[in-house]
Design a protein around this motif. Structure first.
Motif, PDB file in Angstrom:
ATOM      1  N   LYS A  79       0.839  -1.210   0.000  1.00 35.40           N
ATOM      2  CA  LYS A  79       0.000   0.000   0.000  1.00 35.40           C
ATOM      3  C   LYS A  79       0.877   1.265   0.000  1.00 35.40           C
ATOM      4  O   LYS A  79       0.549   2.248  -0.670  1.00 35.40           O
ATOM      5  CB  LYS A  79      -0.924   0.026   1.218  1.00 35.40           C
ATOM      6  CG  LYS A  79      -1.859  -1.134   1.294  1.00 35.40           C
ATOM      7  CD  LYS A  79      -3.164  -0.806   0.646  1.00 35.40           C
ATOM      8  CE  LYS A  79      -4.127  -1.966   0.860  1.00 35.40           C
ATOM      9  NZ  LYS A  79      -5.227  -1.940  -0.048  1.00 35.40           N
ATOM     10  N   PHE A  80       1.977   1.232   0.753  1.00 34.47           N
ATOM     11  CA  PHE A  80       2.851   2.399   0.825  1.00 34.47           C
ATOM     12  C   PHE A  80       3.517   2.657  -0.525  1.00 34.47           C
ATOM     13  O   PHE A  80       3.608   3.806  -0.977  1.00 34.47           O
ATOM     14  CB  PHE A  80       3.885   2.219   1.933  1.00 34.47           C
ATOM     15  CG  PHE A  80       4.705   3.449   2.191  1.00 34.47           C
ATOM     16  CD1 PHE A  80       4.108   4.598   2.682  1.00 34.47           C
ATOM     17  CD2 PHE A  80       6.067   3.464   1.959  1.00 34.47           C
ATOM     18  CE1 PHE A  80       4.851   5.752   2.922  1.00 34.47           C
ATOM     19  CE2 PHE A  80       6.822   4.599   2.196  1.00 34.47           C
ATOM     20  CZ  PHE A  80       6.210   5.745   2.678  1.00 34.47           C
ATOM     21  N   ALA A  81       3.950   1.596  -1.193  1.00 36.99           N
ATOM     22  CA  ALA A  81       4.563   1.745  -2.514  1.00 36.99           C
ATOM     23  C   ALA A  81       3.555   2.345  -3.503  1.00 36.99           C
ATOM     24  O   ALA A  81       3.898   3.227  -4.296  1.00 36.99           O
ATOM     25  CB  ALA A  81       5.066   0.399  -3.020  1.00 36.99           C
ATOM     26  N   LYS A  82       2.305   1.907  -3.424  1.00 34.72           N
ATOM     27  CA  LYS A  82       1.264   2.454  -4.300  1.00 34.72           C
ATOM     28  C   LYS A  82       1.019   3.929  -3.980  1.00 34.72           C
ATOM     29  O   LYS A  82       0.897   4.747  -4.883  1.00 34.72           O
ATOM     30  CB  LYS A  82      -0.026   1.652  -4.156  1.00 34.72           C
ATOM     31  CG  LYS A  82      -1.135   2.115  -5.078  1.00 34.72           C
ATOM     32  CD  LYS A  82      -2.353   1.236  -4.968  1.00 34.72           C
ATOM     33  CE  LYS A  82      -3.526   1.633  -5.834  1.00 34.72           C
ATOM     34  NZ  LYS A  82      -3.561   2.891  -6.471  1.00 34.72           N
ATOM     35  N   LEU A  83       0.967   4.256  -2.700  1.00 32.44           N
ATOM     36  CA  LEU A  83       0.778   5.652  -2.292  1.00 32.44           C
ATOM     37  C   LEU A  83       1.908   6.519  -2.832  1.00 32.44           C
ATOM     38  O   LEU A  83       1.660   7.594  -3.381  1.00 32.44           O
ATOM     39  CB  LEU A  83       0.727   5.757  -0.769  1.00 32.44           C
ATOM     40  CG  LEU A  83       0.617   7.173  -0.234  1.00 32.44           C
ATOM     41  CD1 LEU A  83      -0.674   7.313   0.568  1.00 32.44           C
ATOM     42  CD2 LEU A  83       1.802   7.516   0.618  1.00 32.44           C
ATOM     43  N   LEU A  84       3.133   6.058  -2.702  1.00 30.83           N
ATOM     44  CA  LEU A  84       4.281   6.823  -3.207  1.00 30.83           C
ATOM     45  C   LEU A  84       4.194   7.002  -4.717  1.00 30.83           C
ATOM     46  O   LEU A  84       4.474   8.089  -5.238  1.00 30.83           O
ATOM     47  CB  LEU A  84       5.591   6.139  -2.830  1.00 30.83           C
ATOM     48  CG  LEU A  84       5.969   6.151  -1.353  1.00 30.83           C
ATOM     49  CD1 LEU A  84       7.280   5.403  -1.142  1.00 30.83           C
ATOM     50  CD2 LEU A  84       6.076   7.564  -0.820  1.00 30.83           C
ATOM     51  N   LYS A  85       3.806   5.944  -5.408  1.00 24.57           N
ATOM     52  CA  LYS A  85       3.708   6.007  -6.867  1.00 24.57           C
ATOM     53  C   LYS A  85       2.593   6.961  -7.293  1.00 24.57           C
ATOM     54  O   LYS A  85       2.781   7.792  -8.181  1.00 24.57           O
ATOM     55  CB  LYS A  85       3.444   4.602  -7.412  1.00 24.57           C
ATOM     56  CG  LYS A  85       3.365   4.519  -8.908  1.00 24.57           C
ATOM     57  CD  LYS A  85       3.123   3.080  -9.357  1.00 24.57           C
ATOM     58  CE  LYS A  85       2.766   3.085 -10.815  1.00 24.57           C
ATOM     59  NZ  LYS A  85       1.627   2.263 -11.135  1.00 24.57           N
ATOM     60  N   ASP A  86       1.440   6.834  -6.649  1.00 27.36           N
ATOM     61  CA  ASP A  86       0.275   7.635  -7.035  1.00 27.36           C
ATOM     62  C   ASP A  86       0.394   9.108  -6.650  1.00 27.36           C
ATOM     63  O   ASP A  86      -0.241   9.963  -7.268  1.00 27.36           O
ATOM     64  CB  ASP A  86      -0.997   7.068  -6.410  1.00 27.36           C
ATOM     65  CG  ASP A  86      -1.371   5.704  -6.963  1.00 27.36           C
ATOM     66  OD1 ASP A  86      -0.774   5.275  -7.986  1.00 27.36           O
ATOM     67  OD2 ASP A  86      -2.251   5.043  -6.372  1.00 27.36           O
ATOM     68  N   HIS A  87       1.158   9.396  -5.622  1.00 27.53           N
ATOM     69  CA  HIS A  87       1.238  10.763  -5.108  1.00 27.53           C
ATOM     70  C   HIS A  87       2.673  11.279  -5.004  1.00 27.53           C
ATOM     71  O   HIS A  87       2.972  12.103  -4.156  1.00 27.53           O
ATOM     72  CB  HIS A  87       0.569  10.842  -3.720  1.00 27.53           C
ATOM     73  CG  HIS A  87      -0.859  10.403  -3.736  1.00 27.53           C
ATOM     74  ND1 HIS A  87      -1.864  11.203  -4.209  1.00 27.53           N
ATOM     75  CD2 HIS A  87      -1.435   9.238  -3.357  1.00 27.53           C
ATOM     76  CE1 HIS A  87      -3.024  10.568  -4.099  1.00 27.53           C
ATOM     77  NE2 HIS A  87      -2.779   9.366  -3.604  1.00 27.53           N
ATOM     78  N   ALA A  88       3.528  10.786  -5.861  1.00 27.11           N
ATOM     79  CA  ALA A  88       4.959  11.104  -5.785  1.00 27.11           C
ATOM     80  C   ALA A  88       5.231  12.602  -5.766  1.00 27.11           C
ATOM     81  O   ALA A  88       6.022  13.080  -4.961  1.00 27.11           O
ATOM     82  CB  ALA A  88       5.710  10.446  -6.951  1.00 27.11           C
TER      83      ALA A  88
END
Length: 92
Positions: A79-88
């Protein structure tokens, strides 16, 4: 588990303070979020990771608590990796 500090005295885990040097729980993470303690999303993530690490350090590999923490850790990292990717752009 994980929502509040381990009550090692009540649980009779008298070696807990020697094994877990920096206790962390989700309640403390929430409090720190609410008070603006964290400087970045990465600081928050490090404390969440510490929760799982502490659990896996104290409990035997393969035990119910170890397996639970391992699963939460994997889900958190996904989930954290997705958050970073989506909101970089907003996070950095």
């Amino acid at each position: 588990p994980f929502r509040e500090a381990v009550d090692w005295r009540a649980l009779g885990l008298f070696d807990y303070p020697q094994v877990v040097k920096q206790p962390m729980d989700l309640g403390l993470v929430k409090k720190r979020l609410e008070t603006g303690f964290y400087k970045s999303v990465h600081d928050t993530a490090n404390d969440v990771r510490l929760i799982w690490k502490n659990c896996m350090t104290y409990n035997a590999d393969g035990s119910d608590f170890f397996v639970l923490a391992e699963g939460f850790s994997k889900r958190f990292e996904d989930k954290f990796a997705k958050l970073l990717k989506d909101h970089a752009s907003a996070i950095e």
